[in-house]
Write a protein that holds these residues in place. Structure first.
Motif, PDB file in Angstrom:
ATOM      1  N   GLY A  34       0.845  -1.186   0.000  1.00  0.00           N
ATOM      2  CA  GLY A  34       0.000   0.000   0.000  1.00  0.00           C
ATOM      3  C   GLY A  34       0.876   1.230   0.000  1.00  0.00           C
ATOM      4  O   GLY A  34       2.092   1.144  -0.129  1.00  0.00           O
ATOM      5  N   SER A  35       0.249   2.382   0.163  1.00  0.00           N
ATOM      6  CA  SER A  35       1.024   3.622   0.120  1.00  0.00           C
ATOM      7  C   SER A  35       1.943   3.782   1.331  1.00  0.00           C
ATOM      8  O   SER A  35       2.937   4.489   1.264  1.00  0.00           O
ATOM      9  CB  SER A  35       0.092   4.826   0.012  1.00  0.00           C
ATOM     10  OG  SER A  35      -0.766   4.874   1.142  1.00  0.00           O
ATOM     11  N   VAL A  87       9.806  -4.792   7.726  1.00  0.00           N
ATOM     12  CA  VAL A  87       8.488  -4.237   7.468  1.00  0.00           C
ATOM     13  C   VAL A  87       8.560  -2.713   7.499  1.00  0.00           C
ATOM     14  O   VAL A  87       9.086  -2.124   8.442  1.00  0.00           O
ATOM     15  CB  VAL A  87       7.466  -4.731   8.519  1.00  0.00           C
ATOM     16  CG1 VAL A  87       6.088  -4.158   8.246  1.00  0.00           C
ATOM     17  CG2 VAL A  87       7.419  -6.244   8.550  1.00  0.00           C
ATOM     18  N   VAL A  88       8.031  -2.095   6.452  1.00  0.00           N
ATOM     19  CA  VAL A  88       7.935  -0.641   6.347  1.00  0.00           C
ATOM     20  C   VAL A  88       6.480  -0.296   6.629  1.00  0.00           C
ATOM     21  O   VAL A  88       5.585  -0.777   5.929  1.00  0.00           O
ATOM     22  CB  VAL A  88       8.348  -0.171   4.932  1.00  0.00           C
ATOM     23  CG1 VAL A  88       8.137   1.312   4.769  1.00  0.00           C
ATOM     24  CG2 VAL A  88       9.777  -0.569   4.641  1.00  0.00           C
ATOM     25  N   GLU A  89       6.230   0.555   7.663  1.00  0.00           N
ATOM     26  CA  GLU A  89       4.852   0.772   8.108  1.00  0.00           C
ATOM     27  C   GLU A  89       4.423   2.228   8.211  1.00  0.00           C
ATOM     28  O   GLU A  89       3.299   2.489   8.618  1.00  0.00           O
ATOM     29  CB  GLU A  89       4.641   0.143   9.491  1.00  0.00           C
ATOM     30  CG  GLU A  89       4.893  -1.325   9.533  1.00  0.00           C
ATOM     31  CD  GLU A  89       4.715  -1.894  10.919  1.00  0.00           C
ATOM     32  OE1 GLU A  89       3.844  -2.764  11.055  1.00  0.00           O
ATOM     33  OE2 GLU A  89       5.429  -1.474  11.840  1.00  0.00           O
ATOM     34  N   THR A  90       5.280   3.154   7.887  1.00  0.00           N
ATOM     35  CA  THR A  90       4.903   4.559   8.024  1.00  0.00           C
ATOM     36  C   THR A  90       5.216   5.333   6.750  1.00  0.00           C
ATOM     37  O   THR A  90       6.016   4.896   5.920  1.00  0.00           O
ATOM     38  CB  THR A  90       5.660   5.230   9.195  1.00  0.00           C
ATOM     39  OG1 THR A  90       7.058   5.282   8.867  1.00  0.00           O
ATOM     40  CG2 THR A  90       5.450   4.495  10.506  1.00  0.00           C
ATOM     41  N   GLU A  91       4.590   6.504   6.621  1.00  0.00           N
ATOM     42  CA  GLU A  91       4.863   7.372   5.473  1.00  0.00           C
ATOM     43  C   GLU A  91       6.331   7.760   5.414  1.00  0.00           C
ATOM     44  O   GLU A  91       6.938   7.761   4.346  1.00  0.00           O
ATOM     45  CB  GLU A  91       4.021   8.652   5.565  1.00  0.00           C
ATOM     46  CG  GLU A  91       2.594   8.497   5.161  1.00  0.00           C
ATOM     47  CD  GLU A  91       1.872   9.828   5.187  1.00  0.00           C
ATOM     48  OE1 GLU A  91       2.399  10.818   4.626  1.00  0.00           O
ATOM     49  OE2 GLU A  91       0.775   9.864   5.770  1.00  0.00           O
ATOM     50  N   GLU A  92       6.894   8.088   6.565  1.00  0.00           N
ATOM     51  CA  GLU A  92       8.301   8.493   6.618  1.00  0.00           C
ATOM     52  C   GLU A  92       9.219   7.375   6.132  1.00  0.00           C
ATOM     53  O   GLU A  92      10.125   7.597   5.325  1.00  0.00           O
ATOM     54  CB  GLU A  92       8.678   8.894   8.041  1.00  0.00           C
ATOM     55  CG  GLU A  92      10.115   9.319   8.183  1.00  0.00           C
ATOM     56  CD  GLU A  92      10.504   9.625   9.626  1.00  0.00           C
ATOM     57  OE1 GLU A  92      11.708   9.791   9.862  1.00  0.00           O
ATOM     58  OE2 GLU A  92       9.628   9.682  10.497  1.00  0.00           O
ATOM     59  N   MET A  93       8.964   6.161   6.591  1.00  0.00           N
ATOM     60  CA  MET A  93       9.782   5.022   6.162  1.00  0.00           C
ATOM     61  C   MET A  93       9.617   4.772   4.664  1.00  0.00           C
ATOM     62  O   MET A  93      10.588   4.475   3.971  1.00  0.00           O
ATOM     63  CB  MET A  93       9.394   3.769   6.957  1.00  0.00           C
ATOM     64  CG  MET A  93       9.769   3.834   8.418  1.00  0.00           C
ATOM     65  SD  MET A  93       9.036   2.507   9.407  1.00  0.00           S
ATOM     66  CE  MET A  93       9.959   1.098   8.833  1.00  0.00           C
ATOM     67  N   MET A  94       8.391   4.903   4.151  1.00  0.00           N
ATOM     68  CA  MET A  94       8.151   4.695   2.714  1.00  0.00           C
ATOM     69  C   MET A  94       8.902   5.734   1.888  1.00  0.00           C
ATOM     70  O   MET A  94       9.448   5.415   0.836  1.00  0.00           O
ATOM     71  CB  MET A  94       6.658   4.746   2.387  1.00  0.00           C
ATOM     72  CG  MET A  94       5.915   3.489   2.740  1.00  0.00           C
ATOM     73  SD  MET A  94       6.485   2.018   1.863  1.00  0.00           S
ATOM     74  CE  MET A  94       5.728   2.236   0.276  1.00  0.00           C
ATOM     75  N   ARG A  95       8.945   6.975   2.352  1.00  0.00           N
ATOM     76  CA  ARG A  95       9.690   8.011   1.626  1.00  0.00           C
ATOM     77  C   ARG A  95      11.165   7.644   1.530  1.00  0.00           C
ATOM     78  O   ARG A  95      11.806   7.875   0.508  1.00  0.00           O
ATOM     79  CB  ARG A  95       9.529   9.370   2.304  1.00  0.00           C
ATOM     80  CG  ARG A  95       8.245  10.084   1.956  1.00  0.00           C
ATOM     81  CD  ARG A  95       8.279  11.548   2.363  1.00  0.00           C
ATOM     82  NE  ARG A  95       8.483  11.740   3.795  1.00  0.00           N
ATOM     83  CZ  ARG A  95       7.497  11.797   4.699  1.00  0.00           C
ATOM     84  NH1 ARG A  95       6.250  11.659   4.323  1.00  0.00           N
ATOM     85  NH2 ARG A  95       7.765  11.992   5.967  1.00  0.00           N
ATOM     86  N   VAL A  96      11.698   7.064   2.570  1.00  0.00           N
ATOM     87  CA  VAL A  96      13.110   6.684   2.581  1.00  0.00           C
ATOM     88  C   VAL A  96      13.382   5.560   1.588  1.00  0.00           C
ATOM     89  O   VAL A  96      14.352   5.614   0.834  1.00  0.00           O
ATOM     90  CB  VAL A  96      13.553   6.253   4.007  1.00  0.00           C
ATOM     91  CG1 VAL A  96      14.926   5.630   3.991  1.00  0.00           C
ATOM     92  CG2 VAL A  96      13.517   7.447   4.957  1.00  0.00           C
ATOM     93  N   VAL A  97      12.525   4.550   1.543  1.00  0.00           N
ATOM     94  CA  VAL A  97      12.806   3.377   0.710  1.00  0.00           C
ATOM     95  C   VAL A  97      12.330   3.513  -0.739  1.00  0.00           C
ATOM     96  O   VAL A  97      12.766   2.746  -1.590  1.00  0.00           O
ATOM     97  CB  VAL A  97      12.238   2.072   1.319  1.00  0.00           C
ATOM     98  CG1 VAL A  97      12.842   1.820   2.675  1.00  0.00           C
ATOM     99  CG2 VAL A  97      10.738   2.082   1.372  1.00  0.00           C
ATOM    100  N   LYS A  98      11.452   4.463  -1.018  1.00  0.00           N
ATOM    101  CA  LYS A  98      10.919   4.605  -2.388  1.00  0.00           C
ATOM    102  C   LYS A  98      12.020   4.752  -3.429  1.00  0.00           C
ATOM    103  O   LYS A  98      11.935   4.173  -4.499  1.00  0.00           O
ATOM    104  CB  LYS A  98       9.975   5.803  -2.462  1.00  0.00           C
ATOM    105  CG  LYS A  98       8.594   5.485  -1.997  1.00  0.00           C
ATOM    106  CD  LYS A  98       7.642   5.506  -3.142  1.00  0.00           C
ATOM    107  CE  LYS A  98       6.244   5.384  -2.596  1.00  0.00           C
ATOM    108  NZ  LYS A  98       5.423   4.481  -3.259  1.00  0.00           N
ATOM    109  N   GLY A  99      13.041   5.520  -3.146  1.00  0.00           N
ATOM    110  CA  GLY A  99      14.091   5.773  -4.124  1.00  0.00           C
ATOM    111  C   GLY A  99      15.250   4.806  -4.082  1.00  0.00           C
ATOM    112  O   GLY A  99      16.231   4.982  -4.804  1.00  0.00           O
TER     113      GLY A  99
END
Length: 93
Positions: free
Chosen positions: A34-35, A52-64
């Motif tokens: 999910g997002s 496990v990535v569970e927060t918006e902040e963590m997702m921003r880090v791993v997206k790139g």
């Protein structure tokens, strides 16, 4: 020289649940659910661990982050809800 990890990717087991650890390895795979939710598979010479990535902040880090990138991850080991008996570290994430 400062040690950059507390455990290897293949070392963690269910008895380590609740401990804060740092693992370092290569990004083998990322599965976005999910997002704000994803699973990373981090690999080193000794094995793999699911992160496990569970927060918006963590997702921003791993997206790139590209596959084969080197990552250092610090977090709390916990028991997996859906265990993977095919992996030595399949009881934890």
């Amino acid at each position: 020289m400062k040690q950059s990890r507390t455990h290897t990717c293949g070392q963690l087991r269910l008895q380590d649940a609740g401990q804060q650890v740092t693992i370092v390895g290569w990004l083998e795979n990322i599965r976005s659910v999910g997002s704000n939710f994803a699973f990373l598979v981090l690999r080193d010479y000794y094995g793999t661990t699911q992160v496990v990535v569970e927060t918006e902040e963590m997702m921003r880090v791993v997206k790139g982050v590209n596959k084969e990138s080197t990552l250092s991850v610090t977090g709390i080991v916990r028991e997996r809800e859906s265990k993977n008996p095919k992996q030595a570290t399949g009881d934890i994430e």
